[in-house]
Design a protein around this motif. Structure first.
Motif, PDB file in Angstrom:
ATOM      1  N   PRO A  33       0.846  -1.193   0.000  1.00 13.05           N
ATOM      2  CA  PRO A  33       0.000   0.000   0.000  1.00 13.05           C
ATOM      3  C   PRO A  33       0.886   1.251   0.000  1.00 13.05           C
ATOM      4  N   GLY A  34       0.608   2.156  -0.910  1.00 16.46           N
ATOM      5  CA  GLY A  34       1.428   3.358  -0.982  1.00 16.46           C
ATOM      6  C   GLY A  34       1.168   4.131  -2.258  1.00 16.46           C
ATOM      7  N   GLY A  35       1.871   5.246  -2.389  1.00 18.65           N
ATOM      8  CA  GLY A  35       1.713   6.075  -3.576  1.00 18.65           C
ATOM      9  C   GLY A  35       2.525   7.344  -3.485  1.00 18.65           C
ATOM     10  N   VAL A  36       2.224   8.255  -4.382  1.00 26.45           N
ATOM     11  CA  VAL A  36       2.954   9.507  -4.521  1.00 26.45           C
ATOM     12  C   VAL A  36       2.670  10.431  -3.335  1.00 26.45           C
ATOM     13  N   VAL A  37       3.707  11.125  -2.889  1.00 27.28           N
ATOM     14  CA  VAL A  37       3.568  12.158  -1.860  1.00 27.28           C
ATOM     15  C   VAL A  37       3.008  13.396  -2.547  1.00 27.28           C
TER      16      VAL A  37
END
Length: 147
Positions: A33-37
């Motif tokens: 799970p994650g993505g762009v800041v």
């Protein structure tokens, strides 16, 4: 020029399995799970937000597993933060089916054949019981394979 950043969370259940998400876009890769800041957001805030947006969970960040500079493959460089965390409440569930096709707890020894290079580097560091790692990793998929 500001270096693009992304943030991800490595979550393990009581059996040591890792929560993986399968993207429902592009090449449909499995990842953390994650993505762009986003602009005005810190990597810590992004990791917490992405865990909620992708898996419907509230988390507490525990430590930085690694900070990985992704280079190569014709892509712009990206600074990827991978945090270890634990779930505060709720069971993981897909919040946006257009973004996430599947959530699954997976054994470390039975992870998908291909995951993004920052994720595979984090798995290597986890297996070696490292934390707070800072290193550069080279992408193995060139940009032209993605379009």
């Amino acid at each position: 020029m500001t270096l693009r950043q992304c943030a991800a969370v490595l979550l393990q259940n009581s059996d040591g399995q890792i929560l993986m998400v399968k993207q429902n876009y592009g090449q449909r890769f499995w990842s953390l799970p994650g993505g762009v800041v986003d602009p005005g957001e810190t990597p810590l805030q992004a990791a917490i937000r992405e865990a909620h947006e992708e898996a419907g969970i509230s988390i507490a960040l525990q430590e930085v597993l690694g900070l990985y500079l992704l280079q190569g493959g014709g892509w712009p460089d990206i600074q990827a933060y991978v945090f270890r965390a634990h779930i505060l409440d709720d069971e993981p569930r897909i919040m946006n089916p257009q973004e996430i096709a599947e959530l699954r707890w997976m054994d470390l020894q039975a992870l998908p054949d291909w995951v993004p290079r920052d994720v595979s580097a984090a798995f290597e560091d986890l297996q070696m019981q490292k934390q707070g790692v800072i290193r550069t990793v080279q992408r193995i998929i060139p940009l032209e394979r993605m379009v």
